[in-house]
Write a protein that holds these residues in place. Sequence first.
Motif, mmCIF file in Angstrom:
data_model
loop_
_atom_site.group_PDB
_atom_site.id
_atom_site.type_symbol
_atom_site.label_atom_id
_atom_site.label_comp_id
_atom_site.label_asym_id
_atom_site.label_seq_id
_atom_site.Cartn_x
_atom_site.Cartn_y
_atom_site.Cartn_z
ATOM 1 N N ARG A 1 0.907 4.286 -2.799
ATOM 2 C CA ARG A 1 0.736 5.706 -2.482
ATOM 3 C C ARG A 1 1.904 6.551 -2.990
ATOM 4 O O ARG A 1 1.703 7.685 -3.409
ATOM 5 C CB ARG A 1 0.548 5.891 -0.972
ATOM 6 C CG ARG A 1 -0.880 5.582 -0.521
ATOM 7 C CD ARG A 1 -1.084 5.913 0.947
ATOM 8 N NE ARG A 1 -0.492 4.894 1.801
ATOM 9 C CZ ARG A 1 -1.185 3.927 2.410
ATOM 10 N NH1 ARG A 1 -2.492 3.872 2.291
ATOM 11 N NH2 ARG A 1 -0.581 3.035 3.157
ATOM 12 N N ASP A 2 3.114 5.991 -2.947
ATOM 13 C CA ASP A 2 4.258 6.839 -3.344
ATOM 14 C C ASP A 2 4.650 6.644 -4.807
ATOM 15 O O ASP A 2 5.668 7.170 -5.251
ATOM 16 C CB ASP A 2 5.444 6.627 -2.394
ATOM 17 C CG ASP A 2 6.135 5.282 -2.588
ATOM 18 O OD1 ASP A 2 5.788 4.544 -3.532
ATOM 19 O OD2 ASP A 2 7.041 4.974 -1.791
ATOM 20 N N ASP B 1 -6.577 8.434 -7.520
ATOM 21 C CA ASP B 1 -5.462 7.474 -7.549
ATOM 22 C C ASP B 1 -5.943 6.103 -8.007
ATOM 23 O O ASP B 1 -5.226 5.380 -8.701
ATOM 24 C CB ASP B 1 -4.821 7.365 -6.164
ATOM 25 C CG ASP B 1 -4.232 8.699 -5.710
ATOM 26 O OD1 ASP B 1 -3.748 9.451 -6.581
ATOM 27 O OD2 ASP B 1 -4.293 8.987 -4.503
ATOM 28 N N LYS C 1 0.837 -1.206 0.000
ATOM 29 C CA LYS C 1 0.000 0.000 0.000
ATOM 30 C C LYS C 1 0.870 1.254 0.000
ATOM 31 O O LYS C 1 0.552 2.231 -0.685
ATOM 32 C CB LYS C 1 -0.943 -0.011 1.207
ATOM 33 C CG LYS C 1 -2.069 -1.040 1.061
ATOM 34 C CD LYS C 1 -3.004 -1.022 2.272
ATOM 35 C CE LYS C 1 -4.161 -1.995 2.063
ATOM 36 N NZ LYS C 1 -5.020 -2.100 3.259
ATOM 37 N N ASP C 2 1.961 1.224 0.768
ATOM 38 C CA ASP C 2 2.892 2.361 0.730
ATOM 39 C C ASP C 2 3.404 2.555 -0.693
ATOM 40 O O ASP C 2 3.527 3.685 -1.175
ATOM 41 C CB ASP C 2 4.082 2.113 1.675
ATOM 42 C CG ASP C 2 3.682 2.248 3.139
ATOM 43 O OD1 ASP C 2 2.594 2.808 3.404
ATOM 44 O OD2 ASP C 2 4.444 1.779 4.009
ATOM 45 N N CYS D 1 -6.524 4.670 -1.000
ATOM 46 C CA CYS D 1 -6.147 5.881 -1.730
ATOM 47 C C CYS D 1 -7.368 6.621 -2.259
ATOM 48 O O CYS D 1 -8.488 6.119 -2.231
ATOM 49 C CB CYS D 1 -5.136 5.586 -2.839
ATOM 50 S SG CYS D 1 -5.404 4.095 -3.769
ATOM 51 N N GLU D 2 -7.122 7.827 -2.759
ATOM 52 C CA GLU D 2 -8.179 8.684 -3.281
ATOM 53 C C GLU D 2 -8.751 8.092 -4.564
ATOM 54 O O GLU D 2 -8.075 7.333 -5.262
ATOM 55 C CB GLU D 2 -7.600 10.078 -3.605
ATOM 56 C CG GLU D 2 -6.953 10.776 -2.426
ATOM 57 C CD GLU D 2 -7.971 11.158 -1.369
ATOM 58 O OE1 GLU D 2 -9.025 11.686 -1.741
ATOM 59 O OE2 GLU D 2 -7.713 10.901 -0.182
#
Lengths: 311, 426
Positions: free
Chosen positions: B293-294, B343, B289-290, B339-340
């Motif tokens: 996101r990045d 995303d 998940k990280d 996430c949004e």
Amino acid sequence: MKHLRSIDELGLDGLTGLLQLTDHMAEINQRPVPKVPALRGRTVASLFFEDSTRTRLSFETAAKRLSADTMTFNVSTSSVNKGESLRDTVATITDMGVDAFVVRHKSVGIPWQISQWTTASIINAGDGAHQHPTQALVDCYTIREATHAQSFAGMKIAIVGDIKHSRVARSNIQAFSLLGAKVTLVAPPTLLPPDVSHWPVTVAHKLDEVIGQTDVLYMLRLQSERMAQGHVPTLREYSEQYGLTHKRVLALKSDAIVMHPGPMNRGVEMQIDPSDVKNSLIHRQVANGVSVRMAVLFELLGSGSNLGGQA
Amino acid sequence: MSQSIVIKGATVVNRESQQVADVKIENGFVVEVAKNLKGDLQLDASGCIVSSGFVDLHAHLREPGKEEAETIETGSRAGALGGYTALVAMPNTDPPQDSVAVIDFVREQGKRAGLVDVVPSGCITLGRQGESLAPMAELSLAGVTLFTDDGNGVQDAALMRRALEYARGLGVTLAQHCEVAELTKGAVMNECSCCTDLGLPGWPAIAEELMVFRDIELVRITGASMHFLHLSTKRSVELVRAAKRDGLPITAEVTPHHLSLTQELLASYDSVYKVNPPLRSAEDIRALKDGLRDGTIDAIATDHAPHPRRDKEMSLDLAPPGMLGLETALGVVLAEGMCEIRDVVALMSWNPAKIARIGSTHGLDVVAGANANLCVFDPELTWSVDPDRLASKSTNTPYAGKTLRGRVRHTIFKGTATVIDGQAQK
């Protein structure tokens, strides 16, 4: 109790209950005619997908002494080899009217899968490297018989050998620990599971460092294919490091017990004849197998207190 | 002139903008995005999102060879219901997708079904045997842009190097199934404390990570572009993050199941949870998940892998790995709430369209002139998964009975509604 699939599911009460019931069965087995009508009209099917002599015979003998009918499903001549699925096989035999399946399979989890497809009770007689609960019951009963101990509190038990691939080890670690014993696993790291940090055990890699403090020395069978798979370089080297030799017998405490689930690999983990060991319980393990399995069958299929009477 | 469609009242999610508007579609294209539009067919979409249709980089459609599990038609329908307008078909068919004949067949079957663009991937090696290169130039002339031996990793480092060099000349991307086979013989589940208890052979993280590392270094010396399929471990994410920092032409995907399910599920002895790579730990999920996101992970891909019931009813060691994904992907991703919405659209549409090199028709902003490959979904709608009501021919979903959040309402493919109010239109 509906099924016997793992020691975990059995729990401490179930375990001690079965050990007590085994005493009754042992008494029946002492009679001139060791047979009671307790399970008359019940049918037990043994479903062995892996070679086994002692476990299968032990179950079938147990069923017969309780007057149950038995049927044996022989995989080599069955329609499994004609592509019939396990589910169909189980459903077909269930339709014939079976009360319990005794199942051995090389695959982990088969007893749980089968129990979704039948209303019969399932007894796990070994699933892959996972569980072999009746062997653990036999071993606990045998230790209890030899030591007259109701609890194993403070007892030091070393399980030696191929823990990684052993269903006997997995069931026994759970059972011995439930009864209060301190379990030490003795094996090279290649024969241990990847992570045992959450098991209630200590780990040693050198047998000679633990053998002198051990109350029960439990030797596991080493299968020769482990060498081909690179788990140990040679059987000779394994035998030197982890086998029970005359020298190691002398290092045992005088009242230490030696056990082995069989079949033994003479010259590998057993470099001596078991009869050379004063307190070898290996023959008692086999003898108690029938009584323990009678207790299991009666617990799952019996209807209370009808243990009396003559067949 | 075909009938016009107007999607009413959804939030239009584009790269640089987000607004509530109607979207009018005519002759296969978006013709207008504005308020108060009218058309022949008006689709209510209040409270919904409209975005470019999803693109799955990783679908096993099983045809040719295993039509008992799925066909290109049933898989396409499952895809449309999941909001997809393009599916990259994995090459482990029988015969495998290593010849122009099979590539053309798969694409034609996709056209006959007419529910999504079926984009066949090609094999890297002949027969996915890992021994000699497939005719990559011929396949690339037949339109293949993504090559993979998925199901197998290419074990031979020298052969993989040659494949990357050759691919660079063709301007195509290689996609690797990262698994060092010697480390996973007989493996059923992640190597962990749980496999210790169950006595099952473990599939260690290192078997994936060694190949990720090897291939990153091969990309570094060859300059070819590379996509990593279904990454599943923390260390894999770290390796890809570092490689991207070095500017290497690398992309990566994760699956919804590796983001939502953990290894402990195997203790149920239910082979529906057996998948390759295996379900990992909660710590791995956090790292994946990280990575999402990045930007380390570019895409969410399903690894949709249908299997007939009788195959999945085998024991854990014998049952084939894989689980359904197309119809549940969005709901799983939104239920995880990681996430949004924007995303999610990037991970499921914009980025995979680019990786599959179909960005001229898919993954476009919803603006006048764009190809009308669109997905309309309600991000808040909760629903319960019933395997028997899925469009896929198989039922091996690990989410049976689970409640997901977010469901596709309408799907527009080439200007035609393939799904209206959650119902497939053909």
